[in-house]
Design a protein around this motif. Structure first.
Motif, PDB file in Angstrom:
ATOM      1  N   THR A 179      33.642  48.460  24.369  1.00 41.17           N
ATOM      2  CA  THR A 179      32.240  48.446  23.809  1.00 41.17           C
ATOM      3  C   THR A 179      31.571  47.139  24.381  1.00 41.17           C
ATOM      4  O   THR A 179      30.402  47.454  24.499  1.00 41.17           O
ATOM      5  CB  THR A 179      32.374  48.379  22.501  1.00 41.17           C
ATOM      6  N   GLN A 180      32.263  46.095  25.424  1.00 41.21           N
ATOM      7  CA  GLN A 180      31.518  44.885  25.781  1.00 41.21           C
ATOM      8  C   GLN A 180      31.388  45.176  27.118  1.00 41.21           C
ATOM      9  O   GLN A 180      32.056  45.745  27.965  1.00 41.21           O
ATOM     10  CB  GLN A 180      32.623  43.851  25.349  1.00 41.21           C
ATOM     11  N   SER A 181      30.194  44.848  27.574  1.00 41.30           N
ATOM     12  CA  SER A 181      29.921  44.548  28.960  1.00 41.30           C
ATOM     13  C   SER A 181      29.394  43.313  29.327  1.00 41.30           C
ATOM     14  O   SER A 181      28.971  42.585  28.276  1.00 41.30           O
ATOM     15  CB  SER A 181      28.548  45.663  29.234  1.00 41.30           C
ATOM     16  N   TYR A 182      29.409  42.922  30.555  1.00 33.58           N
ATOM     17  CA  TYR A 182      29.478  41.420  31.008  1.00 33.58           C
ATOM     18  C   TYR A 182      28.092  41.302  32.074  1.00 33.58           C
ATOM     19  O   TYR A 182      28.309  42.194  33.125  1.00 33.58           O
ATOM     20  CB  TYR A 182      30.652  41.021  31.257  1.00 33.58           C
ATOM     21  N   ALA A 183      27.367  40.327  32.203  1.00 33.32           N
ATOM     22  CA  ALA A 183      26.503  40.500  32.988  1.00 33.32           C
ATOM     23  C   ALA A 183      26.891  39.829  34.473  1.00 33.32           C
ATOM     24  O   ALA A 183      27.736  38.976  34.464  1.00 33.32           O
ATOM     25  CB  ALA A 183      25.279  39.494  32.449  1.00 33.32           C
ATOM     26  N   LYS A 184      26.652  40.268  35.547  1.00 36.23           N
ATOM     27  CA  LYS A 184      27.112  39.946  36.959  1.00 36.23           C
ATOM     28  C   LYS A 184      25.873  39.167  37.343  1.00 36.23           C
ATOM     29  O   LYS A 184      24.747  39.129  36.869  1.00 36.23           O
ATOM     30  CB  LYS A 184      27.312  41.055  37.828  1.00 36.23           C
ATOM     31  N   ALA A 185      26.190  38.233  38.390  1.00 33.13           N
ATOM     32  CA  ALA A 185      25.262  37.616  39.152  1.00 33.13           C
ATOM     33  C   ALA A 185      24.216  38.412  39.689  1.00 33.13           C
ATOM     34  O   ALA A 185      22.889  38.044  39.987  1.00 33.13           O
ATOM     35  CB  ALA A 185      25.889  36.310  40.266  1.00 33.13           C
ATOM     36  N   SER A 186      24.517  39.490  40.020  1.00 34.46           N
ATOM     37  CA  SER A 186      23.566  40.555  40.550  1.00 34.46           C
ATOM     38  C   SER A 186      22.443  40.916  39.860  1.00 34.46           C
ATOM     39  O   SER A 186      21.722  41.816  40.233  1.00 34.46           O
ATOM     40  CB  SER A 186      24.317  41.636  41.376  1.00 34.46           C
ATOM     41  N   GLY A 187      22.821  40.928  38.421  1.00 34.59           N
ATOM     42  CA  GLY A 187      21.939  41.516  37.605  1.00 34.59           C
ATOM     43  C   GLY A 187      22.345  42.716  36.950  1.00 34.59           C
ATOM     44  O   GLY A 187      21.807  43.152  35.835  1.00 34.59           O
ATOM     45  N   THR A 188      23.530  43.219  37.472  1.00 32.47           N
ATOM     46  CA  THR A 188      24.106  44.196  36.963  1.00 32.47           C
ATOM     47  C   THR A 188      25.000  43.899  35.929  1.00 32.47           C
ATOM     48  O   THR A 188      25.396  42.828  35.676  1.00 32.47           O
ATOM     49  CB  THR A 188      24.741  45.184  38.046  1.00 32.47           C
ATOM     50  N   SER A 189      25.622  44.975  35.043  1.00 26.89           N
ATOM     51  CA  SER A 189      26.701  44.600  34.152  1.00 26.89           C
ATOM     52  C   SER A 189      28.002  45.180  34.777  1.00 26.89           C
ATOM     53  O   SER A 189      28.382  46.099  35.494  1.00 26.89           O
ATOM     54  CB  SER A 189      26.325  45.151  32.854  1.00 26.89           C
ATOM     55  N   ASP A 190      29.177  44.427  34.049  1.00 28.12           N
ATOM     56  CA  ASP A 190      30.681  44.890  34.239  1.00 28.12           C
ATOM     57  C   ASP A 190      31.348  45.290  33.143  1.00 28.12           C
ATOM     58  O   ASP A 190      31.233  44.539  32.193  1.00 28.12           O
ATOM     59  CB  ASP A 190      31.129  43.748  35.257  1.00 28.12           C
ATOM     60  N   THR A 191      32.412  46.250  33.126  1.00 31.01           N
ATOM     61  CA  THR A 191      33.160  46.307  31.952  1.00 31.01           C
ATOM     62  C   THR A 191      34.617  46.110  32.594  1.00 31.01           C
ATOM     63  O   THR A 191      34.907  46.660  33.592  1.00 31.01           O
ATOM     64  CB  THR A 191      33.201  47.700  31.513  1.00 31.01           C
ATOM     65  N   THR A 192      35.381  45.413  31.983  1.00 33.99           N
ATOM     66  CA  THR A 192      36.733  45.378  32.183  1.00 33.99           C
ATOM     67  C   THR A 192      37.500  46.578  32.199  1.00 33.99           C
ATOM     68  O   THR A 192      37.517  47.379  31.430  1.00 33.99           O
ATOM     69  CB  THR A 192      37.473  44.354  31.037  1.00 33.99           C
ATOM     70  N   ASN A 193      37.954  46.742  33.332  1.00 31.17           N
ATOM     71  CA  ASN A 193      38.685  48.016  33.724  1.00 31.17           C
ATOM     72  C   ASN A 193      40.169  47.952  33.542  1.00 31.17           C
ATOM     73  O   ASN A 193      40.896  49.173  34.070  1.00 31.17           O
ATOM     74  CB  ASN A 193      38.131  48.438  35.166  1.00 31.17           C
ATOM     75  N   ALA A 194      40.970  47.007  33.210  1.00 31.30           N
ATOM     76  CA  ALA A 194      42.233  46.832  33.132  1.00 31.30           C
ATOM     77  C   ALA A 194      42.666  45.857  32.077  1.00 31.30           C
ATOM     78  O   ALA A 194      41.930  45.050  31.638  1.00 31.30           O
ATOM     79  CB  ALA A 194      42.642  46.417  34.570  1.00 31.30           C
ATOM     80  N   THR A 195      44.088  45.765  31.742  1.00 33.91           N
ATOM     81  CA  THR A 195      44.512  44.922  30.875  1.00 33.91           C
ATOM     82  C   THR A 195      44.297  43.563  31.246  1.00 33.91           C
ATOM     83  O   THR A 195      43.933  42.708  30.778  1.00 33.91           O
ATOM     84  CB  THR A 195      46.111  45.057  30.572  1.00 33.91           C
ATOM     85  N   VAL A 196      45.047  43.259  32.522  1.00 34.19           N
ATOM     86  CA  VAL A 196      44.649  42.008  33.391  1.00 34.19           C
ATOM     87  C   VAL A 196      43.603  42.225  34.295  1.00 34.19           C
ATOM     88  O   VAL A 196      43.550  43.075  35.402  1.00 34.19           O
ATOM     89  CB  VAL A 196      45.883  41.339  34.027  1.00 34.19           C
TER      90      VAL A 196
END
Length: 603
Positions: A179-196
């Motif tokens: 449910t959480q997304s993270y802001a990237k330096a490029s202005g886009t967002s990222d979602t964790t795609n793995a356990t590590v």
């Protein structure tokens, strides 16, 4: 601790890559390889030595015990921060003012050493340091899970090291949704795609244990270079890929149990997707120079876009793959320079859309389709191959057998040199591996077999099959080639409905037929050296033939070259250094044991 008790000579890097010119007529490329610390291998760099050994029997490697590097102990970071998880609470000892804790998330902002210990079912660690910071995370009996996200997320750093403290057991488990997304330096967002989930370089070190459960997608994923060293015990169970390093995966040792329910066991895919057809040096690669692997994959066992490189180093890699897709697959190149590899796959065992080089090690394959398939060149220089089950045993546009030892058992062609689509689902797929129509009529594709060294046993049984098949020419100037047709189908090399010799001819009891058999080429088979012995009742062509009845387990040939076939029949073909054939007493001859346990005799 045992030391290395087996030294396996392999072709040097220069020799390996000089072979890369062996591509099909529509493929040309110039290749170089940079051997860095991350992918250095223990190989011979003497081309002359490798070539001079190519006609000698290849040694079959035996396992050696892996050796650990310097132990990892928390005493070496005494005074550095300790992050302790206790159920829903988190305590921080020796705070260096680079750690924050908010809403079940511990964030590390600076380089340095950090010890992670304790147990929690719903917490997360994020590394968000500067681009020049190296962060060392010491996992000391850590059990960490997240109910909403990835328990470990490397958002930014130059490099992060997971230090598995010796003698500890650690586990990481993620949530099945995000449910959480993270802001990237490029202005886009990222979602964790793995356990590590690491966006920058990640290295796993030490001799502790790590269990990773990937409920959402992948188990361990790195967007750049992933390196595993020392002797960690790593168990991964993931919904998709078990281990993925987009830039590269380099493994030098350890014990791995990898289960990828729907994806690949080990994967590196830089060059695919948004980077499609863009090959970068040392990117999109998997390099394995040590370790013991048990890989169970819902798709491919090991997959890389650029190349896969397996070689012996301080120990011999032991790799076992069970896959519902292909065993080991790449868009470009596979180098089997060492290791003991066992592949059981529903599709091809080894598959490359370009070239495959066998330069060492022992590779055993049981495949649901091709044992080994290269769209362009398969080059065998050293090592041992044992294909115990396949439809097409070995298939490539060019098959260059220059050394080593091979044993191939197939239900269709044992060796097939052909051109066309590698995918049977495409419009031209039916041309690949076939003779272009019933009865062995000329194919619209081409393919070439060149045998100059090594020991090669080819076996197949059934109707309308060939033991050695080339849609162009086959030539032999050295080495040992042993061909055998099994008893399935009554030794008749044409489908029962076709009957007869299919337009062939007879010479005494040695008959030829247009349906193939022991040897079938479209443009001719020629032999100028080496040893050829073939056992069967049908062939399209041969250098010499004897209407000699033979029985299983009895040696036939000459006093300097003989073989014991597994079945019985009435025709032996021969050529090269063999000028006649008969039953032979082999008591004073040297035994050469092939990878499947059968024996060839020579003086």
């Amino acid at each position: 601790m045992k030391t290395l008790n087996y030294t396996h000579l392999v072709c040097g890097i220069a020799l390996v890559f000089s072979a890369c010119g062996d591509t099909s007529s529509n493929t040309t490329e110039t290749e170089t390889m940079s051997v860095t610390e991350a992918d250095s291998v223990a190989v011979s760099t003497s081309e002359s030595t490798a070539v001079s050994e190519q006609n000698a029997p290849a040694s079959i490697p035996s396992a050696t015990e892996q050796e650990a590097a310097e132990p990892i102990d928390v005493s070496e970071i005494s005074g550095d921060p300790v992050i302790r998880f206790e159920n829903d609470s988190v305590s921080i000892e020796n705070d260096n003012d680079c750690i924050s804790y908010k809403e079940k998330t511990v964030t590390i902002y600076c380089q340095g050493n950090y010890q992670l210990t304790g147990s929690s079912k719903d917490n997360q660690v994020i590394v968000n340091a500067s681009n020049t910071d190296k962060v060392y995370l010491y996992l000391n009996d850590l059990e960490l899970a997240s109910a909403t996200d990835a328990p470990l997320y490397v958002q930014n750093a130059e490099k992060v090291f997971l230090m598995l403290v010796d003698g500890t057991k650690n586990s990481l488990e993620d949530a099945s949704t995000r449910t959480q997304s993270y802001a990237k330096a490029s202005g886009t967002s990222d979602t964790t795609n793995a356990t590590v989930y690491a966006k920058d370089d990640l290295t796993i070190k030490g001799s502790g244990d790590l269990t990773v459960t990937g409920n959402y997608n992948n188990g361990i994923q790195c967007s750049n270079d992933l390196r595993i060293r020392d002797l960690p015990g790593i168990t991964v169970k993931a919904k998709n890929h078990a281990i993925k390093g987009k830039g590269s995966v380099t493994i030098e040792g350890g014990y791995f149990s990898l289960t990828a329910t729907n994806g690949d066991g080990i994967k590196s895919d830089e060059g695919e997707g948004e980077d499609e057809n863009t090959t970068t040096d040392n990117k999109g690669i998997v390099v394995i120079t040590g370790g013991e692997f048990d890989i169970n994959a819902g798709d491919d066992g090991i997959q890389a876009f650029n190349y896969i490189f397996i070689a012996d180093s301080s120990s011999i890699p032991l790799i076992t793959i069970n896959s519902k897709g292909k065993g080991i697959v790449t868009d470009n190149r596979i180098y089997m320079n060492g290791g003991i590899t066992n592949v059981t796959s529903a599709d091809d065992g080894l598959h490359s859309n370009l070239n495959i080089y066998i330069n060492g090690g022992l590779t055993t394959i049981s495949a649901g389709d091709d044992g080994i398939h290269a769209d362009s060149t398969l080059r065998i220089s050293d090592g041992a191959i044992n294909i115990t089950k396949a439809i097409e045993g070995i298939e490539a546009f060019y098959i260059r057998a220059e050394g080593g030892m091979t044993a191939t058992v197939a239900s269709d062609d044992a060796w097939n040199a052909a051109g066309g689509s590698a995918d049977a689902g495409t419009s031209s797929g039916s041309q690949w591996g076939g003779r272009g129509g019933p009865g062995g009529m000329t194919s619209s594709s081409k393919g070439y077999i060149i045998i100059s060294g090594g020991y090669h046993y080819l076996y197949t049984a059934g109707n309308d099959i060939d033991v050695l098949d080339a849609n162009g020419t086959a030539t032999m100037s050295g080495g040992v080639l042993l061909l055998e047709i099994g008893s399935s189908g009554g030794n008749m090399m044409f489908a029962p409905s076709q009957g007869g010799n299919q337009g062939g001819s007879s010479s005494g009891s040695c008959s030829t037929n247009m349906a193939g058999g022991l040897i079938d080429t479209d443009s001719g088979f020629s032999i100028t050296g080496g040893v050829l012995l073939g056992f069967g009742s049908r062939t399209e062509e041969y250098p010499k033939c004897s209407a000699t009845s033979y029985t299983a387990g009895t040696a036939y040939g000459t006093s300097s070259a003989a073989f014991k076939p597994s079945g019985s029949g009435s025709m032996i073909i021969y050529g090269g250094e063999v000028s006649s054939v008969s039953q032979v007493d082999v008591s004073d001859m040297t035994e050469i044991t092939l990878p499947n346990g059968m024996t060839y005799y020579e003086k």
